[in-house]
Design an enzyme around this catalytic site. Sequence first.
Site, PDB file in Angstrom:
ATOM      1  N   PRO A  77       0.829  -1.200   0.000  1.00  0.00           N
ATOM      2  CA  PRO A  77       0.000   0.000   0.000  1.00  0.00           C
ATOM      3  C   PRO A  77       0.868   1.257   0.000  1.00  0.00           C
ATOM      4  O   PRO A  77       1.854   1.345   0.736  1.00  0.00           O
ATOM      5  CB  PRO A  77      -0.812  -0.096   1.283  1.00  0.00           C
ATOM      6  CG  PRO A  77      -0.354  -1.297   2.014  1.00  0.00           C
ATOM      7  CD  PRO A  77       0.711  -1.955   1.229  1.00  0.00           C
ATOM      8  N   THR A  78       0.479   2.196  -0.843  1.00  0.00           N
ATOM      9  CA  THR A  78       1.138   3.495  -0.884  1.00  0.00           C
ATOM     10  C   THR A  78       0.076   4.571  -0.706  1.00  0.00           C
ATOM     11  O   THR A  78      -0.916   4.578  -1.425  1.00  0.00           O
ATOM     12  CB  THR A  78       1.874   3.710  -2.213  1.00  0.00           C
ATOM     13  OG1 THR A  78       2.847   2.686  -2.376  1.00  0.00           O
ATOM     14  CG2 THR A  78       2.566   5.068  -2.247  1.00  0.00           C
TER      15      THR A  78
END
Length: 61
Positions: free
Chosen positions: A2-3
């Site tokens: 996840p970013t």
Amino acid sequence: MPTFNIQLFEGRTAEEKRKFVEAITRTTCETLGCEPGSVDIILTDVKRENWATAGKLWSDQ
């Protein structure tokens, strides 16, 4: 991995940002079952003159 890309008004301290990214990382890992090393967070400080809501610049409010 996840970013998160997060825009904030400028002016927050490094300690406030540190607590914020720690909380986001912890919650993401609890929710998605991932390791902290897989969570990237990009914070962008934005001047109030470059952000508008409802047709009004925040610097004018």
